[in-house]
Design a protein around this motif. Structure first.
Motif, PDB file in Angstrom:
ATOM      1  N   PHE A  62       1.117  -7.427  -2.221  1.00 23.23           N
ATOM      2  CA  PHE A  62       2.137  -8.257  -2.857  1.00 23.23           C
ATOM      3  C   PHE A  62       1.832  -9.729  -2.551  1.00 23.23           C
ATOM      4  CE2 PHE A  62       5.647  -4.835  -1.938  1.00 23.23           C
ATOM      5  CZ  PHE A  62       4.984  -3.944  -2.764  1.00 23.23           C
ATOM      6  N   THR A  63       2.102 -10.599  -3.506  1.00 24.69           N
ATOM      7  CA  THR A  63       1.977 -12.037  -3.286  1.00 24.69           C
ATOM      8  C   THR A  63       3.243 -12.720  -3.809  1.00 24.69           C
ATOM      9  OG1 THR A  63       0.999 -12.575  -5.444  1.00 24.69           O
ATOM     10  CG2 THR A  63      -0.511 -11.856  -3.681  1.00 24.69           C
ATOM     11  N   PRO A  64       3.491 -13.978  -3.414  1.00 28.74           N
ATOM     12  CA  PRO A  64       4.673 -14.677  -3.937  1.00 28.74           C
ATOM     13  C   PRO A  64       4.674 -14.768  -5.464  1.00 28.74           C
ATOM     14  CG  PRO A  64       3.819 -15.825  -2.023  1.00 28.74           C
ATOM     15  CD  PRO A  64       2.805 -14.767  -2.362  1.00 28.74           C
ATOM     16  N   GLN A  65       3.490 -14.828  -6.060  1.00 28.03           N
ATOM     17  CA  GLN A  65       3.392 -14.944  -7.513  1.00 28.03           C
ATOM     18  C   GLN A  65       3.392 -13.590  -8.219  1.00 28.03           C
ATOM     19  OE1 GLN A  65       1.069 -16.429  -5.362  1.00 28.03           O
ATOM     20  NE2 GLN A  65       2.333 -18.287  -5.304  1.00 28.03           N
ATOM     21  N   ASN A  66       3.132 -12.505  -7.467  1.00 24.65           N
ATOM     22  CA  ASN A  66       2.963 -11.198  -8.096  1.00 24.65           C
ATOM     23  C   ASN A  66       3.442 -10.117  -7.132  1.00 24.65           C
ATOM     24  OD1 ASN A  66       2.191  -9.011  -9.622  1.00 24.65           O
ATOM     25  ND2 ASN A  66       0.001  -9.432  -9.521  1.00 24.65           N
ATOM     26  N   ARG A  67       4.727  -9.779  -7.231  1.00 21.82           N
ATOM     27  CA  ARG A  67       5.312  -8.772  -6.354  1.00 21.82           C
ATOM     28  C   ARG A  67       6.503  -8.137  -7.065  1.00 21.82           C
ATOM     29  NH1 ARG A  67       9.647 -11.572  -7.082  1.00 21.82           N
ATOM     30  NH2 ARG A  67      10.079 -13.474  -5.906  1.00 21.82           N
ATOM     31  N   PRO A  68       6.891  -6.937  -6.642  1.00 16.72           N
ATOM     32  CA  PRO A  68       8.092  -6.339  -7.235  1.00 16.72           C
ATOM     33  C   PRO A  68       9.327  -7.151  -6.871  1.00 16.72           C
ATOM     34  CG  PRO A  68       7.349  -5.051  -5.350  1.00 16.72           C
ATOM     35  CD  PRO A  68       6.295  -6.076  -5.601  1.00 16.72           C
ATOM     36  N   GLU A  69      10.266  -7.212  -7.778  1.00 16.22           N
ATOM     37  CA  GLU A  69      11.509  -7.932  -7.497  1.00 16.22           C
ATOM     38  C   GLU A  69      12.269  -7.251  -6.364  1.00 16.22           C
ATOM     39  OE1 GLU A  69      13.605 -11.305  -8.125  1.00 16.22           O
ATOM     40  OE2 GLU A  69      11.852 -10.686  -9.292  1.00 16.22           O
ATOM     41  N   LEU A  70      12.281  -5.910  -6.399  1.00 14.28           N
ATOM     42  CA  LEU A  70      12.938  -5.118  -5.366  1.00 14.28           C
ATOM     43  C   LEU A  70      11.952  -4.100  -4.809  1.00 14.28           C
ATOM     44  CD1 LEU A  70      16.351  -4.263  -7.092  1.00 14.28           C
ATOM     45  CD2 LEU A  70      15.996  -5.937  -5.271  1.00 14.28           C
ATOM     46  N   THR A  71      11.966  -3.913  -3.516  1.00 12.41           N
ATOM     47  CA  THR A  71      11.172  -2.869  -2.868  1.00 12.41           C
ATOM     48  C   THR A  71      12.161  -1.875  -2.276  1.00 12.41           C
ATOM     49  OG1 THR A  71       9.408  -4.443  -2.338  1.00 12.41           O
ATOM     50  CG2 THR A  71       9.455  -2.367  -1.102  1.00 12.41           C
ATOM     51  N   LEU A  72      12.242  -0.698  -2.896  1.00 14.05           N
ATOM     52  CA  LEU A  72      13.229   0.303  -2.523  1.00 14.05           C
ATOM     53  C   LEU A  72      12.570   1.424  -1.734  1.00 14.05           C
ATOM     54  CD1 LEU A  72      15.044   0.609  -5.980  1.00 14.05           C
ATOM     55  CD2 LEU A  72      15.314  -1.138  -4.223  1.00 14.05           C
ATOM     56  N   MET A  73      13.234   1.882  -0.681  1.00 13.01           N
ATOM     57  CA  MET A  73      12.691   2.946   0.163  1.00 13.01           C
ATOM     58  C   MET A  73      13.732   4.043   0.349  1.00 13.01           C
ATOM     59  SD  MET A  73      10.769   0.581   3.022  1.00 13.01           S
ATOM     60  CE  MET A  73      11.807  -0.885   2.809  1.00 13.01           C
ATOM     61  N   SER A  74      13.323   5.288   0.112  1.00 14.48           N
ATOM     62  CA  SER A  74      14.217   6.419   0.312  1.00 14.48           C
ATOM     63  C   SER A  74      13.394   7.619   0.741  1.00 14.48           C
ATOM     64  CB  SER A  74      15.022   6.711  -0.965  1.00 14.48           C
ATOM     65  OG  SER A  74      14.174   7.127  -2.006  1.00 14.48           O
ATOM     66  N   GLY A  75      13.975   8.804   0.720  1.00 11.13           N
ATOM     67  CA  GLY A  75      13.260   9.983   1.207  1.00 11.13           C
ATOM     68  C   GLY A  75      13.486  11.171   0.308  1.00 11.13           C
ATOM     69  N   GLY A  76      13.633  12.363   0.858  1.00  7.10           N
ATOM     70  CA  GLY A  76      13.744  12.691   2.276  1.00  7.10           C
ATOM     71  C   GLY A  76      14.625  11.723   3.061  1.00  7.10           C
ATOM     72  N   GLU A  77      14.243  11.532   4.282  1.00  2.79           N
ATOM     73  CA  GLU A  77      14.970  10.627   5.172  1.00  2.79           C
ATOM     74  C   GLU A  77      14.057   9.501   5.621  1.00  2.79           C
ATOM     75  OE1 GLU A  77      16.960   8.303   6.901  1.00  2.79           O
ATOM     76  OE2 GLU A  77      18.210   9.986   6.243  1.00  2.79           O
ATOM     77  N   VAL A  78      14.277   8.329   5.050  1.00  2.00           N
ATOM     78  CA  VAL A  78      13.396   7.197   5.269  1.00  2.00           C
ATOM     79  C   VAL A  78      13.406   6.736   6.725  1.00  2.00           C
ATOM     80  CG1 VAL A  78      15.130   5.484   4.663  1.00  2.00           C
ATOM     81  CG2 VAL A  78      12.724   4.970   4.275  1.00  2.00           C
ATOM     82  N   MET A  79      14.537   6.878   7.421  1.00  2.00           N
ATOM     83  CA  MET A  79      14.634   6.358   8.774  1.00  2.00           C
ATOM     84  C   MET A  79      13.991   7.264   9.829  1.00  2.00           C
ATOM     85  SD  MET A  79      15.663   3.356   8.923  1.00  2.00           S
ATOM     86  CE  MET A  79      16.317   2.137   7.766  1.00  2.00           C
ATOM     87  N   LEU A  80      13.316   8.328   9.385  1.00  2.00           N
ATOM     88  CA  LEU A  80      12.474   9.081  10.314  1.00  2.00           C
ATOM     89  C   LEU A  80      11.219   8.289  10.667  1.00  2.00           C
ATOM     90  CD1 LEU A  80      12.725  12.692   8.855  1.00  2.00           C
ATOM     91  CD2 LEU A  80      13.737  11.842  10.987  1.00  2.00           C
ATOM     92  N   ARG A  81      10.925   7.247   9.885  1.00  2.00           N
ATOM     93  CA  ARG A  81       9.782   6.373  10.157  1.00  2.00           C
ATOM     94  C   ARG A  81      10.252   4.922  10.169  1.00  2.00           C
ATOM     95  NH1 ARG A  81       4.494   8.455   6.927  1.00  2.00           N
ATOM     96  NH2 ARG A  81       3.522   7.289   8.633  1.00  2.00           N
TER      97      ARG A  81
END
Length: 327
Positions: free
Chosen positions: A18-37
């Motif tokens: 990702f760069t400031p000029q080229n990146r997703p507007e939102l970076t979403l994380m889920s699972g399963g259970e994302v907080m296992l990592r």
């Protein structure tokens, strides 16, 4: 993200593209259970924030059974721009509502943006009426909620009632979910979040496959999801309309099943390539994108959630509302 079989460095390397000029507007994380990592969540969130991408994670709060949020998990939550809690009547058998509310209070008191994603069995499910009212009483309308229907995936297939599907006239029904690259636990990138596709329950339709983060960077994935003619057509017209118009087939197997069948429909891909180049199709695509933007979070919640509760995504501060619709 909750599989320990795949190294963190694979996911972090992709986030590093990702760069400031080229990146997703939102970076979403889920699972399963994302907080296992949690360390991986923190690493991705920090990289996203460094280039201007907002980060969001959805968790079932397995750790809420402890009296305090474990240190690594709290560090991960602090690195995020938004944290959402997933619950339903089955989750509450494992993590009770009081524990969930305690964690939400702690995060709210510390100034964290939070929301709740609630799953139920339909608009008349008494659990939904009960839990949404309880959240509003507890937090004074400071916490937005996205209420979505339970669908027969995984264990739910064994007990949910299967209702017969009905064939409807092939009117255009744009698919807004084909806009987002989804990275699976194994690093595979798909232009769809359908769990059957992610799990390999159905064969991977070639037009939904976008690559793999072990060898592809963000720019490559972005070009594939925005430049694919068939994905453009699915986002604009929907798969059922395309199957009727270009394959002469009206299906009663369902919206997503029509998309999967489109991969094998003779001549459909070639016809779609010609369609998306037409000035009228370009104008239609722009109009559909504008309509989705104008509909905002409530429009998203009405379409993909349970309409009776759609307005609940507007609770809380404006910044919370923007993120609550994406869970």
């Amino acid at each position: 993200m909750d599989s320990e079989q795949y190294p963190s460095r694979m996911f972090l390397r992709f986030a590093d593209t990702f760069t400031p000029q080229n990146r997703p507007e939102l970076t979403l994380m889920s699972g399963g259970e994302v907080m296992l990592r949690p360390r991986l969540v923190r690493g991705i969130a920090k990289r996203a924030r460094a280039v201007g991408s907002r980060s969001y994670a959805l968790s079932g709060l397995f750790f809420a059974r402890k009296p305090r949020i474990p240190g690594p998990i709290r560090e991960a939550v602090d690195a995020l721009d938004h944290f959402s809690v997933s619950t339903d009547r089955f989750h509450e058998e494992e993590v009770d509502r009081a524990a969930v509310f305690r964690v939400l209070h702690e995060l709210l008191d510390d100034g964290k943006d939070v929301s709740v994603q609630i799953t139920g069995e339909g608009p008349d499910d008494p659990y939904l009426a009960d839990v949404t009212a309880a959240v509003r009483r507890e937090f004074g309308d400071r916490v937005p909620m996205l209420v979505v229907p339970l669908v027969p995936m995984g264990r739910a297939r064994e007990w949910m009632e299967r209702r017969p599907l009905v064939a409807y006239p092939p009117t255009a029904a744009p698919c807004s979910l084909a806009c987002w690259p989804v990275i699976g636990f194994n690093g595979q990138v798909i232009a769809c979040g359908n769990q059957d596709v992610m799990d390999g329950t159905v064969p991977m339709p070639p037009h939904l496959f976008l690559g793999h983060i072990a060898r592809d960077d963000w720019e490559t994935v972005r070009q594939r999801v925005t430049g694919s003619p068939i994905l453009q057509a699915i986002r604009t017209y929907g798969p059922e309309y395309l199957m009727e118009r270009f394959a002469g087939e009206r299906t009663c197997e369902g919206y997503c099943a029509s998309c999967w069948k489109a991969a094998k429909a003779p001549g459909l891909r070639e016809s779609v390539k010609e369609l998306v180049l037409l000035p009228s199709a370009v104008a239609m695509r722009e109009a559909v994108e504008q309509m989705a933007a104008d509909a905002g979070p409530v429009g998203f919640a009405r379409r993909w959630g349970i309409g009776r509760y759609a307005d609940l995504v507007t609770l809380g501060a404006p910044r919370e509302r923007d993120l609550a619709c994406t869970g």
